[in-house]
Write a protein that holds these residues in place. Structure first.
Motif, short mmCIF file in Angstrom:
data_model
loop_
_atom_site.label_atom_id
_atom_site.label_comp_id
_atom_site.label_asym_id
_atom_site.label_seq_id
_atom_site.Cartn_x
_atom_site.Cartn_y
_atom_site.Cartn_z
N PRO A 173 100.91 5.44 20.29
CA PRO A 173 101.44 4.21 20.94
C PRO A 173 102.51 3.50 20.13
O PRO A 173 103.49 3.01 20.68
N LEU A 174 102.33 3.43 18.81
CA LEU A 174 103.24 2.64 17.98
C LEU A 174 104.53 3.37 17.64
O LEU A 174 105.49 2.76 17.19
N VAL A 175 104.56 4.69 17.87
CA VAL A 175 105.78 5.45 17.60
C VAL A 175 106.58 5.65 18.89
O VAL A 175 107.57 6.39 18.90
N ARG A 176 106.20 4.95 19.94
CA ARG A 176 106.87 5.12 21.24
C ARG A 176 108.37 4.84 21.19
O ARG A 176 109.15 5.57 21.81
N PRO A 177 108.85 3.79 20.49
CA PRO A 177 110.32 3.60 20.43
C PRO A 177 111.06 4.82 19.88
O PRO A 177 112.12 5.18 20.38
N ALA A 178 110.49 5.45 18.85
CA ALA A 178 111.11 6.67 18.32
C ALA A 178 111.04 7.79 19.34
O ALA A 178 111.98 8.60 19.46
N THR A 179 109.96 7.87 20.10
CA THR A 179 109.83 8.90 21.13
C THR A 179 110.90 8.74 22.20
O THR A 179 111.50 9.72 22.65
N VAL A 180 111.14 7.50 22.61
CA VAL A 180 112.18 7.24 23.61
C VAL A 180 113.54 7.69 23.09
O VAL A 180 114.32 8.33 23.81
N THR A 181 113.82 7.39 21.83
CA THR A 181 115.09 7.80 21.24
C THR A 181 115.23 9.31 21.19
O THR A 181 116.26 9.87 21.56
N VAL A 182 114.19 9.99 20.73
CA VAL A 182 114.25 11.45 20.60
C VAL A 182 114.39 12.11 21.96
O VAL A 182 115.22 13.01 22.14
N VAL A 183 113.60 11.69 22.92
CA VAL A 183 113.67 12.29 24.26
C VAL A 183 115.05 12.09 24.87
O VAL A 183 115.64 13.03 25.42
N THR A 184 115.59 10.89 24.77
CA THR A 184 116.88 10.59 25.38
C THR A 184 118.00 11.39 24.73
O THR A 184 118.79 12.05 25.42
N LEU A 185 118.07 11.35 23.40
CA LEU A 185 119.15 12.06 22.71
C LEU A 185 119.03 13.58 22.90
O LEU A 185 120.04 14.26 23.12
N SER A 186 117.81 14.10 22.82
CA SER A 186 117.62 15.55 22.96
C SER A 186 117.95 16.01 24.37
O SER A 186 118.55 17.08 24.57
N PHE A 187 117.59 15.22 25.37
CA PHE A 187 117.84 15.59 26.76
C PHE A 187 119.34 15.58 27.06
O PHE A 187 119.87 16.51 27.68
N ILE A 188 120.03 14.55 26.59
CA ILE A 188 121.48 14.50 26.79
C ILE A 188 122.15 15.66 26.07
O ILE A 188 123.04 16.32 26.62
N GLY A 189 121.74 15.94 24.85
CA GLY A 189 122.30 17.07 24.11
C GLY A 189 122.05 18.39 24.79
O GLY A 189 122.92 19.27 24.82
N GLY A 190 120.85 18.56 25.37
CA GLY A 190 120.54 19.79 26.08
C GLY A 190 121.39 19.98 27.33
O GLY A 190 121.83 21.09 27.63
N LEU A 191 121.62 18.90 28.06
CA LEU A 191 122.44 19.00 29.27
C LEU A 191 123.91 19.26 28.94
O LEU A 191 124.62 19.88 29.73
N ARG A 192 124.36 18.80 27.79
CA ARG A 192 125.76 18.95 27.40
C ARG A 192 126.02 20.21 26.58
O ARG A 192 127.15 20.44 26.15
N THR A 193 125.02 21.02 26.34
CA THR A 193 125.18 22.13 25.42
C THR A 193 126.27 23.11 25.86
O THR A 193 126.44 23.37 27.05
N PHE A 194 126.98 23.60 24.88
CA PHE A 194 128.03 24.60 25.16
C PHE A 194 128.21 25.55 23.98
O PHE A 194 128.15 26.77 24.14
#
Length: 299
Positions: A215-236
């Motif tokens: 529960p207390l690491v949720r802000p870091a989880t939001v950051t990791v999920v968002t950045l990783s997902f955007i990076g995955g969609l933009r991969t080339f």
């Protein structure tokens, strides 16, 4: 009796004025407009045209129709979504587990943290070339190692069913270090009092992880999920270095499709692909980010 007005009785709708004059924002607005807004609007316009370096003609939505009528272009779109979800999910889970391990009392903890982050610093093209050699179906070190165990290794990058998955695994290996560092920062910022209270209540390691760390690491989880997902969609770059979208179009993503169309001279179609990629990222990431933040507000 006279009525006494306190400052708190003033209307709360009064907004605090900025200490900076309006023209302070003009340089940032100009840079934003030149480097982002103008290119974005130009891309939308050119996606509606058939253009070359010297001339253009308006054709409406024909480029978008052509994009969705070509099976290999649609396959690239599907592969992009699969790649984004797969890599972001694995980076989040593995990054969190590694962060928990690397914040525990283990020997050589600082060295292991540096080792986990090292792949992030390596060139993506270099990683792609190295793993392409390692995953060679006959001479690669991975299949040669499997052969010593009596197992015939598959064609990691030549099998249509495995090519995209193999690239995704390499992308996770390269990017999980950044997720780990973000999670480590989130874990070490949790006050030790919470863990002390959990131990007093009889909570073991798994319970502490479930009811304190997660529960207390949720802000870091939001950051990791968002950045990783955007990076995955933009991969080339990694896809291009390892498979160039092959075999056939099995590992093509939207960015590699755009590049191939640009190489072939279909500039309008490739620009339409850029707009579709931008819309895809917005449609998938914004609701995901809103959902994760809503869950955070509830917790």
């Amino acid at each position: 009796m006279t009525e006494i007005h306190s400052p708190s009785a003033e209307p709360t709708a009064r907004r605090r004025r900025s200490p900076y004059p309006f023209w302070f924002y003009l340089p940032a607005a100009a840079i934003y407009g030149v480097l982002f807004l103008f290119p974005a609007l130009s891309s939308i316009w050119f996606s509606l045209t058939r253009w070359t370096l010297f001339e253009s003609s308006f054709i409406g939505l024909d480029n978008f129709r052509a994009f969705f009528q070509e099976p290999f272009l649609v396959q690239g779109l599907v592969n992009t979504v699969i790649f984004g979800f797969l890599t972001s999910g694995l980076k989040t889970v593995l990054g969190l587990l590694l962060a928990v391990l690397l914040t525990s009392r283990i020997a050589a903890r600082d060295f292991l943290r540096s080792l986990a982050f090292f792949p992030v610093l390596v060139s993506t093209i270099g990683v792609g070339i190295a793993f392409t050699a390692m995953m060679h179906p006959t001479h690669g070190v991975i299949n040669e190692g499997l052969a010593l165990l009596g197992v015939k290794g598959p064609g990691w990058l030549t099998d249509r069913r495995l090519a995209l998955l193999s690239v995704a695994v390499v992308d996770v290996w390269k990017g999980v270090g950044l997720a780990t560092v973000i999670f480590i920062a989130g874990i070490v910022s949790i006050p030790k009092d919470y863990y002390e209270a959990a131990r007093i209540d009889g909570a073991r390691s798994l319970a502490q992880f479930t009811y304190v760390t997660l529960p207390l690491v949720r802000p870091a989880t939001v950051t990791v999920v968002t950045l990783s997902f955007i990076g995955g969609l933009r991969t080339f770059d990694l896809v291009w270095a390892m498979t160039k979208g092959g075999p056939g179009f099995a590992s093509d993503v939207v960015a590699s499709v755009i590049y191939k169309q640009y190489q072939a001279g279909f500039y309008g179609l490739s620009t339409a692909g850029n707009v579709i990629l931008f819309a895809l990222i917005a449609v998938l990431v914004l609701p995901l980010y809103a959902f994760l933040n809503r869950e955070e507000d509830r917790s």
